[in-house]
Design an enzyme around this catalytic site. Structure first.
Site, PDB file in Angstrom:
ATOM      1  CD  GLU A 117      -2.730  -1.394   0.007  1.00  0.00           C
ATOM      2  OE1 GLU A 117      -2.947  -0.425  -0.737  1.00  0.00           O
ATOM      3  OE2 GLU A 117      -3.161  -2.537  -0.250  1.00  0.00           O
ATOM      4  CG  ASP A 126      -2.909  -3.026  -7.659  1.00  0.00           C
ATOM      5  OD1 ASP A 126      -2.155  -3.362  -6.731  1.00  0.00           O
ATOM      6  OD2 ASP A 126      -4.048  -2.561  -7.472  1.00  0.00           O
TER       7      ASP A 126
END
Length: 395
Positions: free
Chosen positions: A116, A125
């Site tokens: 994160e 991602d």
């Protein structure tokens, strides 16, 4: 000469003393300024130490940015019972939620925290399914405990903070989630390959299937490669790289046969006599783009799979019914995409994966993937032609 040597020795000693004190002498090529970013993890409860450790990991891997706990903070971190997620508001700023759902499913706390923070540091991602990639996130197995960014990921962060790469656009929320609800899906809505699939063939931007020891099948619209990788679900390693000596295009449907320079020992996928009726459960596999819009991302390193089914031809626009299969876009948002072309559609026959289709095109004429069913060439319908071209298919 002695004076020059003495002066040089004194300069070296001075540099050493200043370095020990955390200072530097100015040189002709000054080092890039290190940006310090403060984070506030005071409201993360039992996960506070995980974010402190994740910050230390990033500090040990990158040189142009340093993460420190403190206020006022440009990164605020809280905890809730949902999925972990990050919402960058700029390079080095944003919000992180440490959701307990992923932890309860067994994902590593430090890996989640470092992942994160990676989003806030400018990384998107990349659902490669590889544990070595920090930003592969939940696409890697639950057993993955790696919390360290790869050298490529660390290098990209350094480049972003050095200003040599453009910072990503803010406003995206990245969610660490399960396969069904993944916002960055695989084969648009699938998962990393759950089996070795020895018949998989990587065809340089497309996907193919081994149908005989020295023959593979892919889509006619794919370029003919000089070589292919056979027998690995990883397009960059494993299996065997074999030279392609000849390509044979089907005269009417979107199929190309590739003759290999030598036979391989991997088991080919058998082509049955029929593909199956409407409702037949099937699986598609490929190295296609993992997000829906054209050009939205690169191909994954590890092939991905999606369980789907055969649907009525009427669901697909422009389908050649006798020679093509209309394949469902599972849940209305999952299916084949760019890079899956030529790849296998398989179904179980007596416990063995049989090859029934090769990816051709969208079934709704939409350039955005998975918005409708996909069209696959029905390989059993041209089995006799394939067998003639390859000198006989395996029984």
């Amino acid at each position: 000469m002695f004076r020059r040597q003495l002066r040089r020795a004194m300069q070296v000693a001075l540099v050493a003393v200043l370095a020990a004190a955390g200072m530097q002498l100015a040189t002709g090529a000054p080092a890039a300024a290190v940006r310090t970013i403060y984070y506030d993890a005071s409201r993360t409860g039992e996960f506070r130490t995980n974010f402190d450790q994740a910050a230390q990991i990033w500090n040990s891997r990158v040189s142009n940015v340093r993460l420190l706990a403190g206020t006022p903070a440009s990164i605020t971190i809280t905890v809730d019972d949902g999925w972990p997620r990050a919402q960058p508001t700029g390079l080095g700023s944003g919000r992180i939620w440490m959701g307990r759902t992923a932890v309860n499913q067994g994902y590593d706390r430090n890996r989640i925290a470092a992942h994160e923070l990676g989003h806030i540091l400018g990384l998107p991602d990349r659902r490669t399914g590889l544990c070595t990639d920090l930003m592969s996130g939940s696409s890697a197995p639950v057993s993955c405990r790696n919390a360290n960014p790869s050298s490529t990921e660390a290098s990209r962060v350094n480049s972003l903070f050095a200003g040599t790469l453009a910072a990503p656009t803010a406003g995206t929320t990245y969610t660490w989630t399960d396969e069904a609800g993944d916002i960055s899906p695989l084969v648009v809505g699938g998962r990393p390959a759950s089996e070795s699939y020895p018949f998989m063939v990587y065809v340089s931007g497309c996907t193919g299937t081994l149908i005989k020891a020295n023959w593979a099948v892919t889509a006619k619209h794919c370029s003919t490669p000089t070589s292919v990788r056979v027998g690995s679900v990883n397009r960059a390693s494993g299996g065997t790289v074999v030279r392609v000596t000849r390509a044979v295009n089907h005269p009417s449907v979107d199929v190309k046969l590739l003759q290999l320079a030598s036979s391989v020992t991997y088991a080919p996928a058998p082509i049955p006599s029929t593909s199956g009726a409407v409702g037949t459960a099937t699986r598609i596999i490929g190295w296609g783009q993992t997000c829906a819009p054209r050009g939205c991302g690169s191909a994954p390193t590890v092939a991905n799979e999606l369980d789907t089914s055969i649907v009525a031809d009427s669901r697909c626009s422009g389908i050649n019914g006798p020679y093509e299969i209309c394949t469902n876009n599972t849940n209305g948002n999952s299916g084949a995409c760019y890079g899956d072309s030529g790849g296998p559609q398989v179904r179980r026959v007596n416990g063995v994966w049989n090859l029934i289709g090769a990816t051709s095109r969208a079934g709704n004429n939409n350039s955005t993937c998975a918005t409708g069913p996909s069209i696959y060439v029905d390989l059993p319908s041209i089995r006799s032609w394939i067998s003639t071209q390859v000198g006989g298919l395996p029984v």
